[in-house]
Design a protein around this motif. Structure first.
Motif, PDB file in Angstrom:
ATOM      1  N   THR A  14       0.702  -1.282  -0.108  1.00 19.70           N
ATOM      2  CA  THR A  14      -0.105  -0.099  -0.141  1.00 19.70           C
ATOM      3  C   THR A  14       0.909   1.167  -0.199  1.00 19.70           C
ATOM      4  O   THR A  14       0.463   2.325  -0.574  1.00 19.70           O
ATOM      5  CB  THR A  14      -0.872  -0.097   1.349  1.00 19.70           C
ATOM      6  OG1 THR A  14      -1.827  -1.080   1.171  1.00 19.70           O
ATOM      7  CG2 THR A  14      -1.742   1.125   1.155  1.00 19.70           C
ATOM      8  N   ASP A  59      -7.217  -5.421  -2.626  1.00 23.58           N
ATOM      9  CA  ASP A  59      -7.445  -5.857  -1.172  1.00 23.58           C
ATOM     10  C   ASP A  59      -9.024  -5.956  -0.996  1.00 23.58           C
ATOM     11  O   ASP A  59      -9.829  -5.162  -1.277  1.00 23.58           O
ATOM     12  CB  ASP A  59      -6.942  -4.279  -0.585  1.00 23.58           C
ATOM     13  CG  ASP A  59      -7.009  -4.755   1.098  1.00 23.58           C
ATOM     14  OD1 ASP A  59      -7.071  -6.276   1.353  1.00 23.58           O
ATOM     15  OD2 ASP A  59      -6.916  -3.994   1.779  1.00 23.58           O
ATOM     16  N   TRP A 165     -19.615   1.969  -7.542  1.00 28.35           N
ATOM     17  CA  TRP A 165     -18.156   2.180  -7.311  1.00 28.35           C
ATOM     18  C   TRP A 165     -17.632   3.668  -7.469  1.00 28.35           C
ATOM     19  O   TRP A 165     -18.555   4.581  -7.969  1.00 28.35           O
ATOM     20  CB  TRP A 165     -17.095   1.653  -8.364  1.00 28.35           C
ATOM     21  CG  TRP A 165     -17.381  -0.161  -8.587  1.00 28.35           C
ATOM     22  CD1 TRP A 165     -18.167  -0.488  -9.252  1.00 28.35           C
ATOM     23  CD2 TRP A 165     -16.209  -0.871  -8.144  1.00 28.35           C
ATOM     24  NE1 TRP A 165     -17.871  -1.854  -8.810  1.00 28.35           N
ATOM     25  CE2 TRP A 165     -16.782  -2.159  -8.260  1.00 28.35           C
ATOM     26  CE3 TRP A 165     -15.160  -0.555  -7.201  1.00 28.35           C
ATOM     27  CZ2 TRP A 165     -15.973  -3.005  -7.718  1.00 28.35           C
ATOM     28  CZ3 TRP A 165     -14.430  -1.494  -7.072  1.00 28.35           C
ATOM     29  CH2 TRP A 165     -14.885  -3.029  -7.312  1.00 28.35           C
ATOM     30  N   GLU A 185      -7.835   4.972  -7.495  1.00 26.34           N
ATOM     31  CA  GLU A 185      -8.223   3.882  -6.504  1.00 26.34           C
ATOM     32  C   GLU A 185      -9.934   3.664  -6.656  1.00 26.34           C
ATOM     33  O   GLU A 185     -10.633   4.505  -6.481  1.00 26.34           O
ATOM     34  CB  GLU A 185      -8.047   4.528  -4.907  1.00 26.34           C
ATOM     35  CG  GLU A 185      -8.345   3.394  -3.902  1.00 26.34           C
ATOM     36  CD  GLU A 185      -7.968   3.708  -2.534  1.00 26.34           C
ATOM     37  OE1 GLU A 185      -6.889   3.945  -2.045  1.00 26.34           O
ATOM     38  OE2 GLU A 185      -8.730   4.510  -1.851  1.00 26.34           O
ATOM     39  N   GLN A 187     -13.205   1.868  -5.076  1.00 24.21           N
ATOM     40  CA  GLN A 187     -13.839   1.239  -3.778  1.00 24.21           C
ATOM     41  C   GLN A 187     -14.896   0.964  -3.995  1.00 24.21           C
ATOM     42  O   GLN A 187     -15.930   1.743  -4.445  1.00 24.21           O
ATOM     43  CB  GLN A 187     -13.692   2.243  -2.694  1.00 24.21           C
ATOM     44  CG  GLN A 187     -12.069   2.339  -2.192  1.00 24.21           C
ATOM     45  CD  GLN A 187     -12.101   3.426  -0.944  1.00 24.21           C
ATOM     46  OE1 GLN A 187     -12.663   4.062  -0.734  1.00 24.21           O
ATOM     47  NE2 GLN A 187     -11.062   2.724  -0.014  1.00 24.21           N
ATOM     48  N   ARG A 188     -15.536  -0.545  -3.455  1.00 25.31           N
ATOM     49  CA  ARG A 188     -16.840  -0.599  -3.434  1.00 25.31           C
ATOM     50  C   ARG A 188     -17.120  -1.769  -2.407  1.00 25.31           C
ATOM     51  O   ARG A 188     -16.330  -2.653  -2.171  1.00 25.31           O
ATOM     52  CB  ARG A 188     -17.431  -1.288  -4.673  1.00 25.31           C
ATOM     53  CG  ARG A 188     -18.995  -1.787  -4.493  1.00 25.31           C
ATOM     54  CD  ARG A 188     -19.472  -2.318  -6.116  1.00 25.31           C
ATOM     55  NE  ARG A 188     -20.633  -2.643  -5.817  1.00 25.31           N
ATOM     56  CZ  ARG A 188     -21.422  -3.199  -7.000  1.00 25.31           C
ATOM     57  NH1 ARG A 188     -20.764  -3.298  -8.011  1.00 25.31           N
ATOM     58  NH2 ARG A 188     -22.573  -3.400  -6.770  1.00 25.31           N
ATOM     59  N   THR A 192     -11.023  -2.773  -2.354  1.00 23.70           N
ATOM     60  CA  THR A 192     -10.372  -1.494  -3.021  1.00 23.70           C
ATOM     61  C   THR A 192      -9.344  -2.401  -4.088  1.00 23.70           C
ATOM     62  O   THR A 192      -8.617  -3.326  -3.946  1.00 23.70           O
ATOM     63  CB  THR A 192      -9.620  -1.023  -1.832  1.00 23.70           C
ATOM     64  OG1 THR A 192     -10.576  -0.569  -0.624  1.00 23.70           O
ATOM     65  CG2 THR A 192      -8.885   0.238  -2.538  1.00 23.70           C
ATOM     66  N   ARG A 194      -6.362  -0.429  -6.492  1.00 31.80           N
ATOM     67  CA  ARG A 194      -5.351   0.612  -6.708  1.00 31.80           C
ATOM     68  C   ARG A 194      -4.679   0.294  -7.939  1.00 31.80           C
ATOM     69  O   ARG A 194      -4.245  -0.913  -8.297  1.00 31.80           O
ATOM     70  CB  ARG A 194      -4.426   0.770  -5.529  1.00 31.80           C
ATOM     71  CG  ARG A 194      -5.175   1.138  -4.162  1.00 31.80           C
ATOM     72  CD  ARG A 194      -4.149   1.322  -3.030  1.00 31.80           C
ATOM     73  NE  ARG A 194      -5.014   1.533  -1.909  1.00 31.80           N
ATOM     74  CZ  ARG A 194      -5.342   0.807  -1.066  1.00 31.80           C
ATOM     75  NH1 ARG A 194      -5.011  -0.470  -1.175  1.00 31.80           N
ATOM     76  NH2 ARG A 194      -5.983   1.083   0.133  1.00 31.80           N
TER      77      ARG A 194
END
Length: 207
Positions: A14, A59, A165, A185, A187-188, A192, A194
């Motif tokens: 990360t 992730d 998302w 990035e 996200q949902r 995640t 990236r």
């Protein structure tokens, strides 16, 4: 549950992915910024040949994995060469309009599904939005779906919200005369994704 070694590796990755990420630009809600966004979107959507090289990190609740990605597009066909995730050994994913998504792994296994999202779900167990990424990776919303967005003064997206998302763009650089995302990035829920894009090529590179 992740063990200490996995958590340490995740933390390190990360940091690598986000290192040097500049602060997000200021949101501009003016008409000029919106016009710039629309002009940029039309211009980029008209470029039918492009290529990128990127590092990905995903992730989830269960695990973390990373992959190298070489993605090239020509005459409507997308070829994604991955080292890592699909089938865990990497392979070549081919997407062509009107045809099933097809993956050939480095072990010679063949997989196909009606669309790239279904194929990614089957192989990884995670809802990876490959169809959306076709647009989002260029800083464009999918024109077939409703979306919300925030842009900077140059019309470059800072955030796009679409299909559940949220895509956040951390940095842009200029390639072949276009300002393209180099850090983003997605996200949902508990997932995640990236991306750090090291190289863009807009057009066939012959100019």
């Amino acid at each position: 549950m992740r063990g200490p070694g996995v958590r340490a590796a995740l933390a390190l990755m990360t940091v690598m992915l986000l290192a040097g990420c500049a602060a997000l630009p200021e949101v501009d809600r003016g008409d000029a910024a919106q016009r710039a966004f629309e002009e940029r979107s039309e211009r980029l959507a008209a470029i039918e040949t492009w290529r990128l090289v990127a590092r990905l990190g995903l992730d989830t609740e269960r695990e973390y994995w990373s992959a190298q990605l070489n993605w090239r597009v020509q005459e409507g066909t997308h070829i994604l060469d991955l080292s890592g995730p699909m089938g865990r050994g990497g392979g070549r994913l081919t997407l062509a309009e009107g045809q099933p998504a097809r993956l050939v792994t480095r072990d010679g296994e063949h997989h196909s599904a009606r669309d790239p999202d279904a194929l990614a779900q089957r192989l990884t167990g995670d809802a990876i939005p490959v169809s959306g990424m076709v647009y989002w990776v260029r800083g464009l919303p999918d024109p077939a779906r409703p979306f919300e967005h925030e842009v900077d003064a140059e019309g470059r997206p800072i955030r796009i919200r679409q299909a559940g998302w949220e895509i956040e763009y951390g940095e842009y650089e200029e390639f072949d005369g276009e300002s393209m995302p180099v850090r983003m990035e997605l996200q949902r829920d508990e997932l995640t994704l990236r991306a750090v894009i090291r190289q863009w090529q807009m057009g066939d590179g012959s100019a």
